[in-house]
Scaffold this motif. Structure first.
Motif, PDB file in Angstrom:
ATOM      1  N   ALA A 177      35.202  33.416  53.511  1.00  0.00           N
ATOM      2  CA  ALA A 177      33.801  32.991  53.599  1.00  0.00           C
ATOM      3  C   ALA A 177      33.015  33.598  52.448  1.00  0.00           C
ATOM      4  O   ALA A 177      33.356  34.671  51.940  1.00  0.00           O
ATOM      5  CB  ALA A 177      33.196  33.419  54.930  1.00  0.00           C
ATOM      6  N   SER A 178      31.943  32.905  52.034  1.00  0.00           N
ATOM      7  CA  SER A 178      31.162  33.366  50.883  1.00  0.00           C
ATOM      8  C   SER A 178      29.672  33.207  51.143  1.00  0.00           C
ATOM      9  O   SER A 178      29.228  32.192  51.669  1.00  0.00           O
ATOM     10  CB  SER A 178      31.556  32.555  49.639  1.00  0.00           C
ATOM     11  OG  SER A 178      30.707  32.843  48.546  1.00  0.00           O
TER      12      SER A 178
ATOM     13  N   LYS B 263      30.280  27.344  43.183  1.00  0.00           N
ATOM     14  CA  LYS B 263      31.670  27.374  42.702  1.00  0.00           C
ATOM     15  C   LYS B 263      32.465  28.443  43.447  1.00  0.00           C
ATOM     16  O   LYS B 263      33.607  28.209  43.862  1.00  0.00           O
ATOM     17  CB  LYS B 263      31.678  27.634  41.191  1.00  0.00           C
ATOM     18  CG  LYS B 263      33.060  27.684  40.565  1.00  0.00           C
ATOM     19  CD  LYS B 263      32.956  27.913  39.060  1.00  0.00           C
ATOM     20  CE  LYS B 263      34.330  27.994  38.413  1.00  0.00           C
ATOM     21  NZ  LYS B 263      34.224  28.226  36.937  1.00  0.00           N
ATOM     22  N   ILE B 264      31.876  29.612  43.610  1.00  0.00           N
ATOM     23  CA  ILE B 264      32.537  30.705  44.331  1.00  0.00           C
ATOM     24  C   ILE B 264      32.739  30.320  45.798  1.00  0.00           C
ATOM     25  O   ILE B 264      33.793  30.577  46.383  1.00  0.00           O
ATOM     26  CB  ILE B 264      31.722  32.007  44.209  1.00  0.00           C
ATOM     27  CG1 ILE B 264      31.782  32.517  42.763  1.00  0.00           C
ATOM     28  CG2 ILE B 264      32.222  33.075  45.186  1.00  0.00           C
ATOM     29  CD1 ILE B 264      30.851  33.679  42.482  1.00  0.00           C
ATOM     30  N   TYR B 265      31.735  29.677  46.381  1.00  0.00           N
ATOM     31  CA  TYR B 265      31.833  29.243  47.778  1.00  0.00           C
ATOM     32  C   TYR B 265      33.030  28.310  47.962  1.00  0.00           C
ATOM     33  O   TYR B 265      33.818  28.470  48.910  1.00  0.00           O
ATOM     34  CB  TYR B 265      30.532  28.533  48.175  1.00  0.00           C
ATOM     35  CG  TYR B 265      30.554  27.923  49.554  1.00  0.00           C
ATOM     36  CD1 TYR B 265      30.193  28.672  50.673  1.00  0.00           C
ATOM     37  CD2 TYR B 265      30.919  26.587  49.741  1.00  0.00           C
ATOM     38  CE1 TYR B 265      30.213  28.110  51.948  1.00  0.00           C
ATOM     39  CE2 TYR B 265      30.946  26.023  51.011  1.00  0.00           C
ATOM     40  CZ  TYR B 265      30.588  26.782  52.106  1.00  0.00           C
ATOM     41  OH  TYR B 265      30.613  26.225  53.355  1.00  0.00           O
TER      42      TYR B 265
ATOM     43  N   GLY C 263      22.260  32.485  50.928  1.00  0.00           N
ATOM     44  CA  GLY C 263      22.780  31.134  50.979  1.00  0.00           C
ATOM     45  C   GLY C 263      24.225  31.143  51.441  1.00  0.00           C
ATOM     46  O   GLY C 263      24.951  32.115  51.231  1.00  0.00           O
ATOM     47  N   GLY C 264      24.652  30.067  52.081  1.00  0.00           N
ATOM     48  CA  GLY C 264      26.014  29.975  52.615  1.00  0.00           C
ATOM     49  C   GLY C 264      25.974  29.419  54.024  1.00  0.00           C
ATOM     50  O   GLY C 264      24.976  28.835  54.447  1.00  0.00           O
TER      51      GLY C 264
ATOM     52  N   ALA D  39      22.259  26.319  52.446  1.00  0.00           N
ATOM     53  CA  ALA D  39      23.637  26.201  51.976  1.00  0.00           C
ATOM     54  C   ALA D  39      23.896  27.051  50.728  1.00  0.00           C
ATOM     55  O   ALA D  39      22.977  27.626  50.142  1.00  0.00           O
ATOM     56  CB  ALA D  39      23.944  24.732  51.690  1.00  0.00           C
ATOM     57  N   ALA D  40      25.154  27.113  50.339  1.00  0.00           N
ATOM     58  CA  ALA D  40      25.551  27.897  49.162  1.00  0.00           C
ATOM     59  C   ALA D  40      24.679  27.564  47.962  1.00  0.00           C
ATOM     60  O   ALA D  40      24.443  26.398  47.661  1.00  0.00           O
ATOM     61  CB  ALA D  40      27.019  27.638  48.839  1.00  0.00           C
TER      62      ALA D  40
END
Length: 291
Positions: free
Chosen positions: A118-119, A107-109, A141-142, A166-167
Motif C-alpha cells: 500500500a502507498s 507512479k509509486i502508488y 493521498g491514497g 486518491a493517490a
C-alpha cells in the motif's frame, strides 16, 4: 493500527529527525537510513536501529516512511537498485512525506500495488518548529482505508491530519500550501523592509500586525527570525525552489497561469545564485538588503 508495528524512516534531515524522535518517544521499533550517517547518529543513540541502504531499511518492516529532498531522490529511494521496492514485504505500507510531484506519487502508488504494497503520499507543513512540537499539518493521498490504518502513527507528530483523496491528492494539496507561502513571503519581507526604511520599531510593528487581517504563520514565526538575522533552515531555499517549480509545472498542465509564484521563484533564484540555497526561506529578506 497497533503501535507495535515495525517502522522505518528514510531521510533524517531537519524535519525527519524530529519526527523520528516522536516515534521513539512512543517506544516504537524504528529503523533509520540517511545518506549522511552522521545525521542519524543522535537517533541511533536514542534507540533507533541503523540501516545502510533504503533496501535494508525496508526489509521486514510494516511501515516505511520517506522524507528526502527532490523527486529524483524519491524515485531512487523507491525504485533504485538499493531501493525500498527491492525488499519491502507484501502487505507493507509506504508513506512518502517528501514534497514531490503528484504524478510521481501516482507512479509509486501503482508500482506498490503491483507488489501488494500500500502507498500513501503524505507531505507536511509546519517546518522545523511543527516537527519538533508534533503539530505538523499532514495532507494525505491514497486509499482511505490505508490512511485510517496509519492515522494513529500520524497523530504522534501531527495535529492537523486530513485525508485529501486518491493517490497524488496529498501532493496537490501541498502545492496549494506552497503557493500561499511563496507569495506571502514576499509580503512579509516587503512589510518588514518598509518598516525598517520608515525607521519604525519592527518588533512593535509585528506586535500590531501579526494578529490582525495581515496575520500569517510566516509573519508570526519567520518575521522574528528575519529581524534577528536568523537564517538557519526550518526549510531550505533550495527545496522551496524545487516546490515552486513543481507547482508551476503542474499548473501549466492544467492551463493555469500563476504570476505570483513565478515572481517568488525568480527572487529565490537570485538568492540561490548568491549562495543562500542552504538557508531557510526567511532568507528572502536578504533580497531587500536592509543591513
Amino acid at each position: 493500527m497497533s503501535q507495535k508495528k515495525k517502522i522505518s524512516f528514510i531521510g533524517t534531515g531537519v524535519m525527519g529527525a524530529s519526527i523520528v524522535r516522536h516515534l521513539l518517544k512512543a517506544e516504537l521499533d524504528v529503523t533509520v537510513y540517511s545518506r549522511t550517517k552522521s545525521k542519524a547518529e543522535p537517533l541511533v543513540q536514542l534507540g533507533a536501529q541503523w540501516a545502510s541502504t533504503p533496501k535494508e531499511a525496508a526489509k521486514d518492516q510494516d511501515l516505511i516512511f520517506t522524507m528526502v529532498g527532490f523527486p529524483s531522490d524519491v524515485e531512487e529511494v523507491y525504485m533504485g537498485e538499493e531501493g525500498i521496492f527491492q525488499s519491502a514485504k507484501q502487505g507493507a505500507i509506504v508513506i512518502d512525506m517528501t514534497t514531490s510531484q503528484p504524478t510521481l506519487a501516482k507512479k509509486i502508488y501503482e508500482a506498490a500495488k503491483e507488489k501488494n504494497i500500500a502507498s500513501l503520499d503524505a507531505p507536511v507543513s509546519g517546518g522545523d518548529i511543527g516537527a519538533q512540537n508534533g503539530t505538523l499539518s499532514i495532507m494525505v493521498g491514497g486509499d482511505e482505508k490505508i490512511f485510517e490504518q496509519v492515522l494513529p502513527i500520524f497523530q504522534l507528530f501531527g495535529s492537523n491530519i486530513v485525508y485529501q483523496g486518491a493517490a497524488g491528492a496529498g501532493q496537490h494539496t501541498k502545492m496549494c500550501n506552497q503557493l500561499l507561502i511563496a507569495t506571502n513571503m514576499i509580503g512579509v519581507c516587503e512589510s518588514i523592509a518598509y518598516a525598517f526604511k520608515a525607521g519604525l520599531d519592527i518588533e512593535k510593528v509585528l506586535q500590531s500586525i501579526s494578529t490582525g487581517a495581515a496575520g500569517s504563520w510566516s509573519l508570526s514565526n519567520l518575521g522574528p527570525r528575519m529581524i534577528k538575522g536568523d537564517l538557519e533552515p526550518g526549510f531550505y531555499i533550495k527545496h522551496f525552489i524545487k516546490d515552486m517549480k513543481i507547482a508551476i509545472d503542474e499548473a501549466e498542465r492544467m492551463n493555469l497561469n500563476l504570476p505570483g509564484v513565478k515572481l517568488s521563484k525568480e527572487l529565490y533564484n537570485t538568492l540561490l545564485e548568491k549562495g543562500y540555497g542552504e538557508k531557510g526561506t526567511q532568507a528572502l529578506i536578504k533580497y531587500y538588503e536592509l543591513d
